[in-house]
Design an enzyme around this catalytic site. Sequence first.
Site, PDB file in Angstrom:
ATOM      1  N   GLY A   8       0.804  -1.217   0.000  1.00 16.09           N
ATOM      2  CA  GLY A   8       0.000   0.000   0.000  1.00 16.09           C
ATOM      3  C   GLY A   8       0.834   1.263   0.000  1.00 16.09           C
ATOM      4  N   LEU A  11       2.104   1.163   4.143  1.00 20.95           N
ATOM      5  CA  LEU A  11       2.590  -0.079   4.744  1.00 20.95           C
ATOM      6  C   LEU A  11       2.437  -1.253   3.778  1.00 20.95           C
ATOM      7  CD1 LEU A  11       0.942   0.254   8.301  1.00 20.95           C
ATOM      8  CD2 LEU A  11       3.366   0.584   7.760  1.00 20.95           C
ATOM      9  N   LYS A  13       1.657  -5.043   3.774  1.00 24.40           N
ATOM     10  CA  LYS A  13       1.099  -6.079   4.624  1.00 24.40           C
ATOM     11  C   LYS A  13       1.409  -7.438   4.004  1.00 24.40           C
ATOM     12  CE  LYS A  13      -1.521  -3.145   4.175  1.00 24.40           C
ATOM     13  NZ  LYS A  13      -1.247  -1.742   3.696  1.00 24.40           N
ATOM     14  N   GLU A  70      -6.729  -4.551  -6.200  1.00 30.43           N
ATOM     15  CA  GLU A  70      -6.767  -4.300  -4.752  1.00 30.43           C
ATOM     16  C   GLU A  70      -8.172  -4.421  -4.148  1.00 30.43           C
ATOM     17  OE1 GLU A  70      -5.072  -0.444  -4.085  1.00 30.43           O
ATOM     18  OE2 GLU A  70      -5.568  -0.464  -1.952  1.00 30.43           O
ATOM     19  N   THR A  99      -4.086   4.671   3.881  1.00 29.90           N
ATOM     20  CA  THR A  99      -3.520   6.004   3.707  1.00 29.90           C
ATOM     21  C   THR A  99      -4.661   6.943   3.346  1.00 29.90           C
ATOM     22  OG1 THR A  99      -1.560   4.911   2.823  1.00 29.90           O
ATOM     23  CG2 THR A  99      -1.713   7.298   2.528  1.00 29.90           C
ATOM     24  N   MET A 123      -3.966  11.351   6.548  1.00 26.27           N
ATOM     25  CA  MET A 123      -4.370  12.622   7.157  1.00 26.27           C
ATOM     26  C   MET A 123      -4.032  12.617   8.646  1.00 26.27           C
ATOM     27  SD  MET A 123      -8.095  14.418   7.069  1.00 26.27           S
ATOM     28  CE  MET A 123      -8.457  15.895   8.019  1.00 26.27           C
TER      29      MET A 123
HETATM   30  N1  LIG Z   1       3.623   1.402  12.243  1.00 27.26           N
HETATM   31  C1  LIG Z   1       2.962   2.282  11.481  1.00 27.26           C
HETATM   32  N2  LIG Z   1       3.632   3.130  10.694  1.00 27.26           N
HETATM   33  C2  LIG Z   1       2.992   4.019   9.912  1.00 27.26           C
HETATM   34  N3  LIG Z   1       1.657   4.133   9.871  1.00 27.26           N
HETATM   35  C3  LIG Z   1       0.920   3.311  10.627  1.00 27.26           C
HETATM   36  C4  LIG Z   1       1.541   2.345  11.469  1.00 27.26           C
HETATM   37  N4  LIG Z   1       0.570   1.646  12.098  1.00 27.26           N
HETATM   38  C5  LIG Z   1      -0.587   2.161  11.675  1.00 27.26           C
HETATM   39  N5  LIG Z   1      -0.406   3.172  10.798  1.00 27.26           N
HETATM   40  C6  LIG Z   1      -1.511   3.930  10.154  1.00 27.26           C
HETATM   41  O1  LIG Z   1      -1.976   3.149   9.101  1.00 27.26           O
HETATM   42  C7  LIG Z   1      -2.107   3.941   7.916  1.00 27.26           C
HETATM   43  C8  LIG Z   1      -1.892   3.074   6.707  1.00 27.26           C
HETATM   44  O2  LIG Z   1      -2.930   2.109   6.662  1.00 27.26           O
HETATM   45  P1  LIG Z   1      -2.904   0.906   5.628  1.00 27.26           P
HETATM   46  O3  LIG Z   1      -1.704   0.067   5.829  1.00 27.26           O
HETATM   47  O4  LIG Z   1      -4.224   0.224   5.722  1.00 27.26           O
HETATM   48  O5  LIG Z   1      -2.806   1.728   4.264  1.00 27.26           O
HETATM   49  P2  LIG Z   1      -2.021   1.442   2.919  1.00 27.26           P
HETATM   50  O6  LIG Z   1      -2.488   0.142   2.362  1.00 27.26           O
HETATM   51  O7  LIG Z   1      -0.562   1.596   3.110  1.00 27.26           O
HETATM   52  O8  LIG Z   1      -2.552   2.649   2.023  1.00 27.26           O
HETATM   53  P3  LIG Z   1      -3.533   2.653   0.754  1.00 27.26           P
HETATM   54  O9  LIG Z   1      -4.419   1.445   0.866  1.00 27.26           O
HETATM   55  O10 LIG Z   1      -4.324   3.936   0.866  1.00 27.26           O
HETATM   56  O11 LIG Z   1      -2.613   2.582  -0.415  1.00 27.26           O
HETATM   57  C9  LIG Z   1      -1.083   5.043   8.088  1.00 27.26           C
HETATM   58  O12 LIG Z   1      -1.426   6.180   7.332  1.00 27.26           O
HETATM   59  C10 LIG Z   1      -1.144   5.303   9.591  1.00 27.26           C
HETATM   60  O13 LIG Z   1      -2.189   6.178   9.887  1.00 27.26           O
HETATM   61 MG   LIG Z   2      -4.296  -0.447   1.482  1.00 27.68          MG
END
Ligand SMILES: Nc1ncnc2c1ncn2[C@@H]1O[C@H](COP(=O)(O)OP(=O)(O)OP(=O)(O)O)[C@@H](O)[C@H]1O
Ligand SMILES: [Mg+2]
Length: 270
Positions: A8, A11, A13, A70, A99, A123
């Site tokens: 993402g 992060l 996953k 996704e 995000t 945000m």
């Molecule tokens: N260890 C961490 N480091 C950074 N952000 C974290 C952490 N743990 C939780 N978060 C939160 O999780 C959010 C990211 O969530 P998630 O992993 O679901 O999104 P993403 O898959 O990376 O983004 P998108 O799906 O929008 O591309 C960050 O913006 C922050 O608010």
């Molecule tokens: Mg995501």
Amino acid sequence: MKIGIDAGGTLIKIAIEEDGQLTFKKQPSAEIEEVAAWLTTLPEARVALTGGKATFLQSLIPHDAFQSIEFDATFRGIQSFLEQLNISLDHYVFANVGTGTSIHFADGDNQLRAGGTGAGGGMIQGLSYLLTELTDFNEVTERALSGDRDKIDLKVKHIYKGDKTPIPGDLTAANFGNVLHNMHDMTFTADDKLAAVMGIVGETVTTISIHAAREFKTEHVVYIGSSFLNNALLREVVMDYTVLRGFKPYFIENGEYSGAVGTMRLMDES
Ligand SMILES: Nc1ncnc2c1ncn2[C@@H]1O[C@H](COP(=O)(O)OP(=O)(O)OP(=O)(O)O)[C@@H](O)[C@H]1O
Ligand SMILES: [Mg+2]
């Protein structure tokens, strides 16, 4: 060994399945090269990717990975988690608070994107930094818990000042709308500001999600995404507001791995 990865905006996953056992881990997207180096040490693994950085990750690894969209992967992963939890829902809305925030209708077979909002985890991080200079996510979420939103947010009852309110007086009328009223006789601590950040993000996400649920004629709203991790205040805001508006919120343990698990399942089924 099978590995499902949702790369993402913030992060990465990772879900690993070995001998029928699922384990999870995550790493910042800024360290995508490290994830690629780790995968390179596992040439026999079957790899399934999804997320905005999936194609970039594919370019860094020797595997010919399965790739899925996704939104479909996330839906497939949620279905799999709900099944394990013995929760059976014909129709629901899910909000992936990553995000950014993406909102979807789901029935037994498909998901359809209903909309989204820029209010989400990014945000939380950006606004928290601008207001407090804090960058550590866990510090932000923990300090938010001791903050007082009431000094910062204007409630309906503040406007009506004791008069009968047409909607519940404790609803937020204006996020951050109480600041100028209180600026002369109150100080706003970093914790207060962080609590208000969780308030605006949680209420925005909930408002849009329940509008989608109403349009879709369902009462069930499933919330996932890493923004809820170690973030009791955001969960509380979203949970309470969803219930107050007459809908049923669901939070799934490990729900932030829905995309990673889902892309692995879609690989199995392809
Ligand atoms: N260890 C961490 N480091 C950074 N952000 C974290 C952490 N743990 C939780 N978060 C939160 O999780 C959010 C990211 O969530 P998630 O992993 O679901 O999104 P993403 O898959 O990376 O983004 P998108 O799906 O929008 O591309 C960050 O913006 C922050 O608010
Ligand atoms: Mg995501």
